[in-house]
Every structure is written in structure tokens, then in C-alpha cells.
Write an enzyme that holds these catalytic residues in place. Structure first.
Site, PDB file in Angstrom:
ATOM      1  N   ILE A 193       0.828  -1.203   0.000  1.00  0.00           N
ATOM      2  CA  ILE A 193       0.000   0.000   0.000  1.00  0.00           C
ATOM      3  C   ILE A 193       0.863   1.255   0.000  1.00  0.00           C
ATOM      4  CG2 ILE A 193      -1.769   1.297   1.247  1.00  0.00           C
ATOM      5  CD1 ILE A 193      -2.785  -1.277  -0.027  1.00  0.00           C
ATOM      6  N   ASP A 232      11.081   3.619   6.263  1.00  0.00           N
ATOM      7  CA  ASP A 232      10.943   2.161   6.320  1.00  0.00           C
ATOM      8  C   ASP A 232      12.123   1.611   7.111  1.00  0.00           C
ATOM      9  OD1 ASP A 232      10.508  -0.710   5.513  1.00  0.00           O
ATOM     10  OD2 ASP A 232       9.083   0.219   4.141  1.00  0.00           O
ATOM     11  N   GLY A 255      -5.705  -2.394   8.760  1.00  0.00           N
ATOM     12  CA  GLY A 255      -5.161  -3.426   9.633  1.00  0.00           C
ATOM     13  C   GLY A 255      -5.241  -3.073  11.099  1.00  0.00           C
ATOM     14  N   SER A 293     -10.412  -1.317   5.527  1.00  0.00           N
ATOM     15  CA  SER A 293      -9.771  -2.315   4.667  1.00  0.00           C
ATOM     16  C   SER A 293     -10.367  -2.314   3.269  1.00  0.00           C
ATOM     17  CB  SER A 293      -9.917  -3.703   5.282  1.00  0.00           C
ATOM     18  OG  SER A 293     -11.256  -4.157   5.143  1.00  0.00           O
ATOM     19  N   CYS A 294      -9.701  -3.038   2.387  1.00  0.00           N
ATOM     20  CA  CYS A 294     -10.142  -3.134   0.993  1.00  0.00           C
ATOM     21  C   CYS A 294     -11.566  -3.675   0.883  1.00  0.00           C
ATOM     22  CB  CYS A 294      -9.172  -4.004   0.205  1.00  0.00           C
ATOM     23  SG  CYS A 294      -8.824  -5.605   0.973  1.00  0.00           S
ATOM     24  N   ASN A 295     -11.845  -4.775   1.579  1.00  0.00           N
ATOM     25  CA  ASN A 295     -13.176  -5.369   1.503  1.00  0.00           C
ATOM     26  C   ASN A 295     -14.227  -4.453   2.109  1.00  0.00           C
ATOM     27  OD1 ASN A 295     -12.848  -7.969   0.195  1.00  0.00           O
ATOM     28  ND2 ASN A 295     -11.652  -8.586   1.969  1.00  0.00           N
ATOM     29  N   ARG A 336      -8.703 -13.590  -1.243  1.00  0.00           N
ATOM     30  CA  ARG A 336      -7.470 -14.201  -1.726  1.00  0.00           C
ATOM     31  C   ARG A 336      -6.590 -14.542  -0.529  1.00  0.00           C
ATOM     32  NH1 ARG A 336      -3.914  -9.525  -4.721  1.00  0.00           N
ATOM     33  NH2 ARG A 336      -2.839  -8.714  -2.900  1.00  0.00           N
ATOM     34  N   GLY A 348     -18.226  -7.012   8.150  1.00  0.00           N
ATOM     35  CA  GLY A 348     -19.543  -6.437   8.400  1.00  0.00           C
ATOM     36  C   GLY A 348     -19.537  -5.418   9.522  1.00  0.00           C
ATOM     37  N   HIS A 377     -10.124 -10.147  -4.313  1.00  0.00           N
ATOM     38  CA  HIS A 377     -11.216 -10.731  -3.540  1.00  0.00           C
ATOM     39  C   HIS A 377     -12.480 -10.740  -4.393  1.00  0.00           C
ATOM     40  CE1 HIS A 377      -8.545 -10.235  -0.166  1.00  0.00           C
ATOM     41  NE2 HIS A 377      -8.648  -8.923  -0.154  1.00  0.00           N
ATOM     42  N   ASN A 433      -7.367  -5.620  -3.750  1.00  0.00           N
ATOM     43  CA  ASN A 433      -7.039  -5.122  -2.413  1.00  0.00           C
ATOM     44  C   ASN A 433      -5.753  -4.318  -2.356  1.00  0.00           C
ATOM     45  OD1 ASN A 433      -5.435  -7.641  -2.621  1.00  0.00           O
ATOM     46  ND2 ASN A 433      -4.939  -7.202  -0.492  1.00  0.00           N
TER      47      ASN A 433
END
Length: 349
Positions: free
Chosen positions: A14, A35, A111, A140-142, A169, A196, A221, A302
Site C-alpha cells: 500500500i 521504512d 489493519g 480495509s479493501c473489503n 485471496r 460487516g 477478492h 485489495n
């Protein structure tokens, strides 16, 4: 135009996409990337922005590996207005106090839990409530896809409740050599799955239940939804609700887009950077309406879907744009966002 000075902490799947996206924005400046890596991942950042060591311990290792280190994360925080933390899950929560002590705003990713910031973000749904805040968490992506799709029907006054099945995935493609799920499917251990309740942190009034499993693949996904509407509706009314919503693009089996991998190949052929798909790819020809029920399936990339949301979160926290429409217009133009991936000649994207 005022420029917001941005740092990215964590240059992974990301983080590298967020860094590139910040560089596209006319009202943002990428000041630096932090990093702890010493391998190819951080070395590919050379030339994009100055590189900083996220810890003092990492600085020596990074320099020894030939990485040109401009300073530490603490140095970087002294030069920016806001930091986007894209470090691995649960690492970001430990960085919050550093950001607060430095007096910078911060954006976390999905996350981390909702309680880390007390605010979860999807631009089209709750941009206004993020304006001027110290921090937010891009879900998150979903969850982002759920809010986009269900939010479109809710905004049209059509959604009563939703029941969804998510086939996730197993891992990121670049990590598939590290082991994983092969020739099986692994159900998540609880119903509802976490997506959800996570969506309800953005849209609290949604009546939805999600069930999820990990599949033996690494390309995106896949969601399947059974939706009850507030009234009987036509298929065209439902499609119009999706057409009116941002960041949803139709794909069609009739165009040969019959599987997850075919859509990924399409993104590459369209010249998308890294083959990214920022939109939710909704199979238009599979949207089925039966009275007050709707059945549909869509695809979520994602690695990319949360990146435009992160850009909008930066604008909300720093007040660069007064509302979601203004911010998303800039973001979507710089990304080249589409409503349909395969247009007829002369059609508007």
C-alpha cells in the site's frame, strides 16, 4: 495553492502506491518515505522521495546496504503536516504516540482497529466527519467495497438489509512463495466475519451480515451479495443507483471478463500502473433483481482500492478540500478513474 506536506511510513504494497498517488496530487508534496527494509523494496523508492529510517537501529543497516538515508523518522516528522502509516498490521498503533508528540496528523490503514483513531473513513460516506480531525483510519479493501456498493443503494433509498459472502485471496502475490492455502478453502472462524462490523463503523445503520473464507488464489477478492430492498424495484433502478455512485465500474461477462484473472489482465492492457484497479468492478450482467431482492457479485483489488480513499483522508484531515465531492473530483481525475472499463467510441468514462 496551499501544499500539504506528506510523509509515508512503510513502503510496502500500500505504501508505495500511496507515495506515487501523493506525487500526482496538485495540492500535496511527498516529503519523504520511511521504512526499515534494506532490500529491493526500499531501493526501488530511490529517486521518488528522500528515504528515512523508521528506527534508529535500522539506519545503520540501511546505509550498509547502500540505501541513501536522509535521516530518521523523527527527522521526517519535523518536516511534514501529516503522515500516512502503511506499516504492517498492529505496527501503526505503536507509532501513534510518536506522531502526537511531533504534532502531525496521521492516517492509519484497515489493519488497525477502529478504536486506534475513533474514526473510520470512506470518502463518499463520511468525509465531513473527518474534517479537521487529528487522525482517521482508512478501512480495509473489503470494507471499502462494501461501503461503496451498499452505500450506493442506501443513498438511493433502496437498501433495507444485506447478506454477503466474501471469498478472499490467500495472500499478496509477491508473498505467495512463503506458503499458503493450496487446493482448499479456509472459512473464517466467526460469523459475521469482521468486514460487516467494520463497515458499520462508517455506516452505523447498515443491516448486514458477512461470511468469509480464504481461497487458494492471490488475485483479488470476490464478493457475493443478497440484498433486500426497501421496496420492489426494477433492475434499471438498481443499476442507476450504481451508476450514480463514485468509484464503481461495470464489467461484463459478455465482454469476456469471466474470471478474476481476466479483469487483472484488462487493467494491465489499459496501462494501469502496477495493473491497479481502484474501482469496485461490478459484474453488470449478473445483477439480478427479483421484486425487492437483488443478487450481485463484484471484484475487489485489495492492493489498490484504498489508495484513493487515503488521498481523500489527507485532504479531510488537513482541510485541503471542503467536502467529499471536491476532494474526490481531484483524486479521481489524477488517477484516471472510470465508470466503465470498456467504453464504446466517443462515450464518456
Amino acid at each position: 495553492m496551499d501544499m500539504t506536506r506528506v510523509a509515508v511510513n512503510g513502503y510496502g504494497v500500500i505504501g508505495k502506491r500511496v507515495a506515487d498517488a501523493v506525487k500526482l496530487q496538485p495540492d500535496m508534496e511527498l516529503v519523504g518515505i520511511a521504512d526499515i527494509a534494506t532490500d529491493w523494496r526500499i531501493k526501488t523508492a530511490a529517486g521518488r522521495a528522500p528515504i528515512y529510517a523508521a528506527t534508529t537501529e535500522a539506519a545503520g543497516d540501511m546505509r550498509a546496504a547502500g540505501v541513501d538515508v536522509a535521516g530518521t523518522l523523527q527527522d521526517l516528522l519535523g518536516r511534514v503536516d501529516i503522515v500516512v502509516d502503511t506499516t504492517p498490521k498492529h505496527i501503526a498503533a505503536g507509532n501513534i504516540e510518536r506522531y502526537r508528540q511531533a504534532g502531525v496528523k496521521f492516517v492509519l490503514q484497515g489493519g488497525e482497529s477502529h478504536k486506534t483513531t475513533g474514526h473510520s473513513f470512506v470518502a463518499q460516506a463520511n468525509y465531513d466527519s473527518a474534517l479537521g480531525r487529528e487522525s482517521t483510519r482508512v478501512v480495509s479493501c473489503n470494507t471499502t467495497s462494501i461501503v461503496r456498493i451498499l452505500g450506493a443503494l442506501r443513498d438511493a433509498g433502496l437498501l433495507l438489509k444485506a447478506r454477503g459472502v466474501l471469498i478472499r485471496r490467500a495472500t499478496d502475490p509477491w508473498e505467495s512463495h512463503l506458503g499458503g492455502i493450496m487446493n482448499t478453502m479456509v472459512p473464517e472462524p466467526s460469523i459475521p466475519s469482521h468486514q460487516g462490523p467494520d463497515a458499520q463503523t462508517v455506516l452505523p445503520d447498515l443491516d448486514l451480515v458477512t461470511i468469509a473464507a480464504k481461497g487458494a488464489h492471490t488475485q483479488t477478492h470476490n464478493h457475493y451479495w443478497t440484498l433486500q430492498l426497501t421496496r420492489e424495484a426494477t433492475r434499471e433502478e438498481v443499476l442507476d443507483a450504481f451508476r450514480a455512485a463514485p468509484r464503481i465500474a461495470f464489467i461484463r461477462i459478455s465482454d469476456g471478463l469471466v474470471a478474476l484473472n481476466s479483469t487483472i489482465e484488462l487493467m494491465r492492457d489499459l496501462g494501469r500502473p502496477r495493473g491497479d484497479m481502484w474501482e469496485v468492478a461490478l459484474w453488470e450482467d449478473l445483477v439480478t433483481v427479483n421484486g425487492d431482492e437483488v443478487y450481485l457479485t463484484y471484484q475487489v483489488f485489495n492492493e489498490a482500492i484504498v489508495v484513493p480513499e487515503t488521498i481523500d483522508a489527507i485532504r479531510a484531515l488537513t482541510g485541503l478540500a471542503p467536502d467529499a465531492a471536491a476532494s474526490m473530483a481531484i483524486t479521481d481525475a489524477t488517477f484516471g478513474m472510470r465508470k466503465s472499463f470498456l467504453e464504446t467510441p466517443g462515450a464518456a468514462s
